[in-house]
Design a protein around this motif. Structure first.
Motif, mmCIF file in Angstrom:
data_model
loop_
_atom_site.group_PDB
_atom_site.id
_atom_site.type_symbol
_atom_site.label_atom_id
_atom_site.label_comp_id
_atom_site.label_asym_id
_atom_site.label_seq_id
_atom_site.Cartn_x
_atom_site.Cartn_y
_atom_site.Cartn_z
ATOM 1 N N MET A 1 0.840 -1.191 0.000
ATOM 2 C CA MET A 1 0.000 0.000 0.000
ATOM 3 C C MET A 1 0.879 1.246 0.000
ATOM 4 N N ASN A 2 0.486 2.229 -0.759
ATOM 5 C CA ASN A 2 1.231 3.482 -0.836
ATOM 6 C C ASN A 2 1.061 4.280 0.450
ATOM 7 N N LYS A 3 2.042 5.133 0.713
ATOM 8 C CA LYS A 3 2.019 5.992 1.894
ATOM 9 C C LYS A 3 2.178 7.444 1.464
ATOM 10 N N PRO A 4 1.738 8.368 2.305
ATOM 11 C CA PRO A 4 1.948 9.783 1.979
ATOM 12 C C PRO A 4 3.413 10.164 2.165
ATOM 13 N N PHE A 5 3.791 11.282 1.566
ATOM 14 C CA PHE A 5 5.098 11.880 1.805
ATOM 15 C C PHE A 5 4.965 12.690 3.091
ATOM 16 N N ILE A 6 5.868 12.484 4.039
ATOM 17 C CA ILE A 6 5.750 13.102 5.364
ATOM 18 C C ILE A 6 7.024 13.844 5.729
ATOM 19 N N LYS A 7 6.845 15.039 6.265
ATOM 20 C CA LYS A 7 7.943 15.853 6.797
ATOM 21 C C LYS A 7 7.460 16.494 8.099
ATOM 22 N N GLN A 8 8.386 16.776 8.975
ATOM 23 C CA GLN A 8 8.041 17.497 10.202
ATOM 24 C C GLN A 8 8.582 18.913 10.129
ATOM 25 N N GLU A 9 7.901 19.808 10.813
ATOM 26 C CA GLU A 9 8.308 21.208 10.846
ATOM 27 C C GLU A 9 8.081 21.762 12.241
ATOM 28 N N LYS A 10 9.124 22.366 12.771
ATOM 29 C CA LYS A 10 9.027 23.028 14.076
ATOM 30 C C LYS A 10 8.542 24.452 13.860
ATOM 31 N N ILE A 11 7.553 24.854 14.646
ATOM 32 C CA ILE A 11 7.052 26.224 14.561
ATOM 33 C C ILE A 11 8.059 27.150 15.231
ATOM 34 N N ARG A 12 8.541 28.064 14.456
ATOM 35 C CA ARG A 12 9.567 29.010 14.909
ATOM 36 C C ARG A 12 8.963 30.406 15.084
ATOM 37 N N ILE A 122 4.845 30.231 -20.970
ATOM 38 C CA ILE A 122 4.715 29.074 -20.085
ATOM 39 C C ILE A 122 3.515 28.273 -20.576
ATOM 40 N N LYS A 123 3.711 26.945 -20.761
ATOM 41 C CA LYS A 123 2.579 26.124 -21.177
ATOM 42 C C LYS A 123 2.651 24.760 -20.507
ATOM 43 N N ALA A 124 1.461 24.182 -20.326
ATOM 44 C CA ALA A 124 1.376 22.866 -19.703
ATOM 45 C C ALA A 124 2.094 21.840 -20.565
ATOM 46 N N GLU A 125 2.738 20.891 -19.872
ATOM 47 C CA GLU A 125 3.468 19.821 -20.557
ATOM 48 C C GLU A 125 3.162 18.512 -19.838
ATOM 49 N N PRO A 126 2.808 17.462 -20.565
ATOM 50 C CA PRO A 126 2.520 16.179 -19.909
ATOM 51 C C PRO A 126 3.726 15.657 -19.126
ATOM 52 N N PHE A 127 3.440 14.995 -18.001
ATOM 53 C CA PHE A 127 4.489 14.303 -17.264
ATOM 54 C C PHE A 127 4.981 13.136 -18.108
ATOM 55 N N ASN A 128 6.280 12.831 -18.048
ATOM 56 C CA ASN A 128 6.766 11.653 -18.749
ATOM 57 C C ASN A 128 6.399 10.402 -17.941
ATOM 58 N N GLU A 129 6.547 9.246 -18.549
ATOM 59 C CA GLU A 129 6.128 7.990 -17.917
ATOM 60 C C GLU A 129 6.885 7.711 -16.622
ATOM 61 N N GLU A 130 8.167 8.002 -16.595
ATOM 62 C CA GLU A 130 8.968 7.780 -15.387
ATOM 63 C C GLU A 130 8.438 8.624 -14.223
ATOM 64 N N MET A 131 8.129 9.883 -14.506
ATOM 65 C CA MET A 131 7.614 10.768 -13.461
ATOM 66 C C MET A 131 6.237 10.303 -13.003
ATOM 67 N N LYS A 132 5.400 9.864 -13.926
ATOM 68 C CA LYS A 132 4.071 9.369 -13.554
ATOM 69 C C LYS A 132 4.182 8.193 -12.581
ATOM 70 N N LYS A 133 5.107 7.291 -12.841
ATOM 71 C CA LYS A 133 5.290 6.134 -11.958
ATOM 72 C C LYS A 133 5.713 6.582 -10.565
ATOM 73 N N LYS A 134 6.638 7.533 -10.493
ATOM 74 C CA LYS A 134 7.096 8.027 -9.191
ATOM 75 C C LYS A 134 5.959 8.725 -8.440
ATOM 76 N N ILE A 135 5.211 9.532 -9.157
ATOM 77 C CA ILE A 135 4.088 10.238 -8.524
ATOM 78 C C ILE A 135 3.056 9.252 -7.997
ATOM 79 N N MET A 136 2.786 8.211 -8.762
ATOM 80 C CA MET A 136 1.756 7.234 -8.371
ATOM 81 C C MET A 136 2.145 6.437 -7.124
#
Length: 140
Positions: A1-12, A122-136
């Motif tokens: 199962m996929n998981k979210p991308f997680i980062k922590q941040e301290k409130i400064r 500036i114009k929209a450009e489709p993601f390449n297949e490699e990037m789509k796999k990483k995003i998914m």
């Protein structure tokens, strides 16, 4: 199962307002940092390289502020993919505090763009297949 991308941040001190809570635009800066970290660390597409010829601007943003965040707290910021389209990705995000209360949640739409050499077009450009796999890998 996929998981979210997680980062922590301290409130400064730089994040808070006179009332001692995070000033709302700082949350959006934190979101941009989260997106930038996701692209660099998880998708292997650092902004420092990408922005030479491309970009990933936010074109839609929905935010709900649920609870205040205060100086010294540690927030856990999560980002996941809700929908991947040809040249855009819709991500959900959530910040929780140490008591696991939701501080902020929402949805951001990012568009993959190409930037002309003269920086005027500036114009929209489709993601390449490699990037789509990483995003998914972050689709929940």
């Amino acid at each position: 199962m996929n998981k979210p991308f997680i980062k922590q941040e301290k409130i400064r001190f730089k994040h808070i307002d006179y009332a001692g809570i995070v000033f709302y635009p700082r949350f959006l800066e934190m979101l941009n940092d989260l997106v930038e970290d996701w692209f660099e660390e998880a998708l292997e597409r650092p902004f420092s390289k990408m922005h030479e010829t491309n970009g990933i601007p936010t074109v839609d943003l929905k935010v709900q502020f649920k609870n205040a965040a205060r100086l010294g707290e540690i927030l856990t910021k999560s980002l996941w993919v809700k929908e991947l389209k040809s040249s855009s990705v819709i991500c959900g995000f959530k910040y929780t505090n140490e008591a696991e209360k939701i501080v902020l949640e929402g949805e951001v739409t990012l568009v993959n763009v190409t930037i002309a050499e003269d920086r005027n077009t500036i114009k929209a450009e489709p993601f390449n297949e490699e990037m789509k796999k990483k995003i998914m890998n972050y689709k929940l």
